[in-house]
Design a protein around this motif. Structure first.
Motif, PDB file in Angstrom:
ATOM      1  N   ALA A 108     -29.629 -63.188  24.612  1.00  0.00           N
ATOM      2  CA  ALA A 108     -29.784 -62.042  25.508  1.00  0.00           C
ATOM      3  C   ALA A 108     -29.096 -62.300  26.840  1.00  0.00           C
ATOM      4  O   ALA A 108     -29.340 -63.323  27.489  1.00  0.00           O
ATOM      5  CB  ALA A 108     -31.268 -61.756  25.741  1.00  0.00           C
ATOM      6  N   ARG A 109     -28.255 -61.360  27.229  1.00  0.00           N
ATOM      7  CA  ARG A 109     -27.601 -61.445  28.533  1.00  0.00           C
ATOM      8  C   ARG A 109     -28.637 -61.229  29.633  1.00  0.00           C
ATOM      9  O   ARG A 109     -29.665 -60.585  29.406  1.00  0.00           O
ATOM     10  CB  ARG A 109     -26.530 -60.357  28.648  1.00  0.00           C
ATOM     11  CG  ARG A 109     -25.374 -60.535  27.694  1.00  0.00           C
ATOM     12  CD  ARG A 109     -24.338 -59.443  27.924  1.00  0.00           C
ATOM     13  NE  ARG A 109     -23.462 -59.340  26.779  1.00  0.00           N
ATOM     14  CZ  ARG A 109     -22.912 -58.233  26.366  1.00  0.00           C
ATOM     15  NH1 ARG A 109     -23.142 -57.090  26.989  1.00  0.00           N
ATOM     16  NH2 ARG A 109     -22.119 -58.224  25.313  1.00  0.00           N
ATOM     17  N   PRO A 110     -28.377 -61.739  30.832  1.00  0.00           N
ATOM     18  CA  PRO A 110     -29.300 -61.505  31.948  1.00  0.00           C
ATOM     19  C   PRO A 110     -29.568 -60.012  32.140  1.00  0.00           C
ATOM     20  O   PRO A 110     -28.654 -59.187  32.060  1.00  0.00           O
ATOM     21  CB  PRO A 110     -28.548 -62.086  33.155  1.00  0.00           C
ATOM     22  CG  PRO A 110     -27.662 -63.137  32.563  1.00  0.00           C
ATOM     23  CD  PRO A 110     -27.238 -62.585  31.228  1.00  0.00           C
ATOM     24  N   GLY A 111     -30.840 -59.664  32.321  1.00  0.00           N
ATOM     25  CA  GLY A 111     -31.243 -58.280  32.532  1.00  0.00           C
ATOM     26  C   GLY A 111     -31.436 -57.474  31.262  1.00  0.00           C
ATOM     27  O   GLY A 111     -31.947 -56.365  31.306  1.00  0.00           O
ATOM     28  N   SER A 112     -31.039 -58.019  30.116  1.00  0.00           N
ATOM     29  CA  SER A 112     -31.211 -57.279  28.865  1.00  0.00           C
ATOM     30  C   SER A 112     -32.555 -57.618  28.246  1.00  0.00           C
ATOM     31  O   SER A 112     -33.187 -58.617  28.583  1.00  0.00           O
ATOM     32  CB  SER A 112     -30.073 -57.599  27.887  1.00  0.00           C
ATOM     33  OG  SER A 112     -30.117 -58.962  27.509  1.00  0.00           O
ATOM     34  N   GLY A 113     -32.995 -56.787  27.325  1.00  0.00           N
ATOM     35  CA  GLY A 113     -34.270 -57.018  26.664  1.00  0.00           C
ATOM     36  C   GLY A 113     -34.460 -56.037  25.531  1.00  0.00           C
ATOM     37  O   GLY A 113     -33.537 -55.326  25.137  1.00  0.00           O
ATOM     38  N   GLN A 114     -35.669 -55.985  25.025  1.00  0.00           N
ATOM     39  CA  GLN A 114     -35.988 -55.092  23.920  1.00  0.00           C
ATOM     40  C   GLN A 114     -37.417 -54.605  24.050  1.00  0.00           C
ATOM     41  O   GLN A 114     -38.284 -55.320  24.528  1.00  0.00           O
ATOM     42  CB  GLN A 114     -35.825 -55.792  22.568  1.00  0.00           C
ATOM     43  CG  GLN A 114     -34.399 -56.108  22.216  1.00  0.00           C
ATOM     44  CD  GLN A 114     -34.266 -56.732  20.839  1.00  0.00           C
ATOM     45  OE1 GLN A 114     -35.192 -57.314  20.307  1.00  0.00           O
ATOM     46  NE2 GLN A 114     -33.091 -56.600  20.263  1.00  0.00           N
ATOM     47  N   ASP A 153     -48.759 -59.083  16.227  1.00  0.00           N
ATOM     48  CA  ASP A 153     -47.702 -58.103  16.454  1.00  0.00           C
ATOM     49  C   ASP A 153     -48.209 -56.685  16.178  1.00  0.00           C
ATOM     50  O   ASP A 153     -47.578 -55.911  15.479  1.00  0.00           O
ATOM     51  CB  ASP A 153     -46.521 -58.447  15.533  1.00  0.00           C
ATOM     52  CG  ASP A 153     -45.260 -57.691  15.883  1.00  0.00           C
ATOM     53  OD1 ASP A 153     -45.173 -57.175  17.003  1.00  0.00           O
ATOM     54  OD2 ASP A 153     -44.374 -57.628  15.021  1.00  0.00           O
ATOM     55  N   ASP A 154     -49.385 -56.353  16.741  1.00  0.00           N
ATOM     56  CA  ASP A 154     -49.957 -55.035  16.481  1.00  0.00           C
ATOM     57  C   ASP A 154     -50.208 -54.253  17.769  1.00  0.00           C
ATOM     58  O   ASP A 154     -51.038 -53.367  17.809  1.00  0.00           O
ATOM     59  CB  ASP A 154     -51.247 -55.162  15.672  1.00  0.00           C
ATOM     60  CG  ASP A 154     -52.300 -55.999  16.372  1.00  0.00           C
ATOM     61  OD1 ASP A 154     -52.028 -56.527  17.474  1.00  0.00           O
ATOM     62  OD2 ASP A 154     -53.398 -56.140  15.815  1.00  0.00           O
ATOM     63  N   MET A 155     -49.476 -54.608  18.829  1.00  0.00           N
ATOM     64  CA  MET A 155     -49.617 -53.892  20.095  1.00  0.00           C
ATOM     65  C   MET A 155     -48.226 -53.682  20.687  1.00  0.00           C
ATOM     66  O   MET A 155     -47.267 -54.320  20.276  1.00  0.00           O
ATOM     67  CB  MET A 155     -50.481 -54.687  21.067  1.00  0.00           C
ATOM     68  CG  MET A 155     -49.863 -56.001  21.514  1.00  0.00           C
ATOM     69  SD  MET A 155     -50.854 -56.906  22.692  1.00  0.00           S
ATOM     70  CE  MET A 155     -52.156 -57.489  21.649  1.00  0.00           C
ATOM     71  N   ALA A 156     -48.151 -52.770  21.618  1.00  0.00           N
ATOM     72  CA  ALA A 156     -46.884 -52.540  22.303  1.00  0.00           C
ATOM     73  C   ALA A 156     -46.476 -53.806  23.034  1.00  0.00           C
ATOM     74  O   ALA A 156     -47.300 -54.458  23.682  1.00  0.00           O
ATOM     75  CB  ALA A 156     -47.025 -51.381  23.280  1.00  0.00           C
ATOM     76  N   HIS A 157     -45.220 -54.170  22.892  1.00  0.00           N
ATOM     77  CA  HIS A 157     -44.722 -55.331  23.594  1.00  0.00           C
ATOM     78  C   HIS A 157     -43.251 -55.131  23.921  1.00  0.00           C
ATOM     79  O   HIS A 157     -42.554 -54.351  23.282  1.00  0.00           O
ATOM     80  CB  HIS A 157     -44.947 -56.611  22.794  1.00  0.00           C
ATOM     81  CG  HIS A 157     -44.382 -56.592  21.412  1.00  0.00           C
ATOM     82  ND1 HIS A 157     -45.036 -56.014  20.351  1.00  0.00           N
ATOM     83  CD2 HIS A 157     -43.223 -57.052  20.915  1.00  0.00           C
ATOM     84  CE1 HIS A 157     -44.321 -56.143  19.259  1.00  0.00           C
ATOM     85  NE2 HIS A 157     -43.191 -56.760  19.570  1.00  0.00           N
ATOM     86  N   SER A 158     -42.808 -55.827  24.958  1.00  0.00           N
ATOM     87  CA  SER A 158     -41.419 -55.771  25.362  1.00  0.00           C
ATOM     88  C   SER A 158     -41.089 -57.060  26.085  1.00  0.00           C
ATOM     89  O   SER A 158     -41.974 -57.811  26.490  1.00  0.00           O
ATOM     90  CB  SER A 158     -41.154 -54.571  26.269  1.00  0.00           C
ATOM     91  OG  SER A 158     -41.898 -54.692  27.463  1.00  0.00           O
ATOM     92  N   TRP A 159     -39.794 -57.308  26.220  1.00  0.00           N
ATOM     93  CA  TRP A 159     -39.357 -58.480  26.968  1.00  0.00           C
ATOM     94  C   TRP A 159     -38.014 -58.199  27.620  1.00  0.00           C
ATOM     95  O   TRP A 159     -37.297 -57.289  27.221  1.00  0.00           O
ATOM     96  CB  TRP A 159     -39.290 -59.723  26.093  1.00  0.00           C
ATOM     97  CG  TRP A 159     -38.326 -59.623  24.935  1.00  0.00           C
ATOM     98  CD1 TRP A 159     -38.614 -59.243  23.665  1.00  0.00           C
ATOM     99  CD2 TRP A 159     -36.930 -59.907  24.962  1.00  0.00           C
ATOM    100  NE1 TRP A 159     -37.482 -59.261  22.892  1.00  0.00           N
ATOM    101  CE2 TRP A 159     -36.427 -59.672  23.664  1.00  0.00           C
ATOM    102  CE3 TRP A 159     -36.053 -60.333  25.949  1.00  0.00           C
ATOM    103  CZ2 TRP A 159     -35.088 -59.854  23.342  1.00  0.00           C
ATOM    104  CZ3 TRP A 159     -34.716 -60.515  25.624  1.00  0.00           C
ATOM    105  CH2 TRP A 159     -34.248 -60.285  24.331  1.00  0.00           C
ATOM    106  N   ILE A 160     -37.731 -58.992  28.652  1.00  0.00           N
ATOM    107  CA  ILE A 160     -36.463 -58.901  29.351  1.00  0.00           C
ATOM    108  C   ILE A 160     -36.036 -60.310  29.755  1.00  0.00           C
ATOM    109  O   ILE A 160     -36.884 -61.158  30.063  1.00  0.00           O
ATOM    110  CB  ILE A 160     -36.566 -57.970  30.588  1.00  0.00           C
ATOM    111  CG1 ILE A 160     -35.189 -57.717  31.190  1.00  0.00           C
ATOM    112  CG2 ILE A 160     -37.536 -58.523  31.600  1.00  0.00           C
ATOM    113  CD1 ILE A 160     -35.171 -56.599  32.215  1.00  0.00           C
TER     114      ILE A 160
END
Length: 181
Positions: A108-114, A153-160
């Protein structure tokens, strides 16, 4: 066989119409039709929707003939890229198809996420290089090189990628309730 052809074959083997796949995956019938004819590309997020709908791993769409050997080596050159070439987050499948686990290498590039998806199992995240800010529901975690995060893995999640350099991350998912093929 192309990705689109494999998706179409799986749909036909299960006796499903484009509309039924659309209803279950949230993708439009016209998009699915163009995908099966290799007229459009699919994002990782949409491929995951199809994999969840069909109850298969994402790597199922990239597998070749089954190997008769006891073990299988996937070299760096054999890794299947699950992202577009120019995507800010590159995703690679690390395990052979038909595994009970799903393992991916993310760059992942800096500032990117999912944004995360509600899944059906457990997830482990190991930061091999860099720094991530991970959000699980209302909780936030900062992960540095060498840190591991484990969660259902049964809740909303995100990362950056909250660092200033490329983040390299290993994810492993244990798929609960997976249908046998």
């Amino acid at each position: 066989m192309s990705l689109g052809q494999k998706i179409g074959r799986l749909r036909q083997e299960r006796g499903l119409t484009l509309q039924e796949v659309s209803d279950g995956s949230g993708l439009t019938p016209s998009f699915l039709s163009r995908l099966e004819r290799d007229k459009v590309n699919i994002s990782v997020a949409n491929l995951r929707k199809l994999a969840q709908f069909f109850s298969v791993q994402m790597t199922h769409f990239f597998e070749g003939e089954d190997s008769q050997q006891a073990g299988q080596v996937l070299t760096v050159a054999d890794r299947v890229r699950l992202s577009l070439d120019d995507a800010p987050v590159q995703v690679y499948a690390l395990l052979p198809p038909n595994s009970d686990l799903e393992a991916r290498l993310l760059e992942a590039r800096p500032g990117s996420g999912q944004q995360g998806f509600s899944g059906r199992g457990s997830q482990m995240v190991l930061v091999l290089q860099g720094q991530l800010r991970y959000t699980l529901g209302d909780e936030e975690y900062t992960l540095n090189t060498g840190d591991t995060l484990f969660y259902r893995d049964d809740m909303a999640h995100s990362w950056i990628n909250s660092g200033e350099t490329l983040a390299v991350v290993l994810t492993v998912s244990a798929l609960a309730g997976r249908e046998e093929r």
